[in-house]
Design a protein around this motif. Structure first.
Motif: not given
Length: 233
Positions: A66-72
């Protein structure tokens, strides 16, 4: 630049392995730095801030941390760097127990994966926008010897800038699995600040034996990273 690749075996792994060799050589020749990762667990805003280009080598648009998706999403919508997606990056359906990601679907032009050619087909790719920097050094058309040629729920054309299509009438062997005419295979979505390009081809390592595919790959790297390519091919 950073390249996110699937973990796995088979044909996709051979593509990832060949792409890694190519990217490492391209980086060395042009004084780039490149890192390779095989999962999204370490991706966050600080991680992405290190890179001017994010390459998705067959990594699908689901099962992201989830954190990766938000950052991406922030990276793409705010234009903090460029993006190139290959093959599985367009696998926009319900797979492996994961639902389709609506943000990725919109990013890819409002499409959904529907089918593929399990027995593969040789086909002709036609360049629609020869003046694009993504088409630099490419002929008006070229042949890809073997691909799955995904079909989607609709053409992304109304929402994207199409660089190239596949000529479905050129399929060898012929197949009933077609989109019925307009079948984009390389495109960019101008509605996002990030320079972005999706290249459908990417199933197997033999693609790197095609000088036209290699040229397209090379063009995409320089364009998406907002770099001027050297004159040599």
């Amino acid at each position: 630049m950073v390249a996110l690749a699937e973990r796995g075996g088979g044909e996709h792994q051979k593509f990832v392995d060949a792409a890694k060799v190519y990217l490492n050589a391209l980086a060395a020749e042009n004084d780039f730095a490149i890192d390779h990762i095989t999962g999204t667990e370490g991706i966050n805003e600080e991680f992405l801030a290190q890179y001017s280009l994010f390459i998705q080598l067959n990594y699908p648009p689901y099962r992201w941390a989830p954190i990766a998706k938000e950052a991406f999403v922030d990276y793409i919508t705010q234009g903090k760097g460029g993006w190139i997606g290959f093959h599985h990056a367009g696998l926009l359906g319900d797979f492996d127990g994961y639902p389709m990601d609506p943000w990725f679907s919109q990013f890819m032009g409002g499409i959904r994966f529907t089918h593929y050619l399990p027995d593969f087909a040789k086909a002709t790719v036609k360049i629609e926008d020869p003046k694009s920097p993504l088409a630099r050094g490419l002929p008006p058309s070229f042949v890809i010897d073997r691909e799955e040629w995904y079909t989607w729920s609709q053409s992304p054309r109304p929402n994207v800038q199409v660089l190239a299509t596949v000529d479905e009438s050129s399929y060898v062997p012929n197949t009933m699995i077609k989109m019925g005419g307009d079948h984009p295979v390389v495109w960019s979505n101008p509605h996002y600040k990030a320079r972005n390009v999706y290249i459908f081809m990417g199933h197997h390592g033999g693609l790197f034996e095609s000088p036209d595919f290699v040229q397209l790959f090379r063009n995409a790297v320089f364009w998406a990273a907002a770099q001027t390519p050297p004159n040599t091919h």
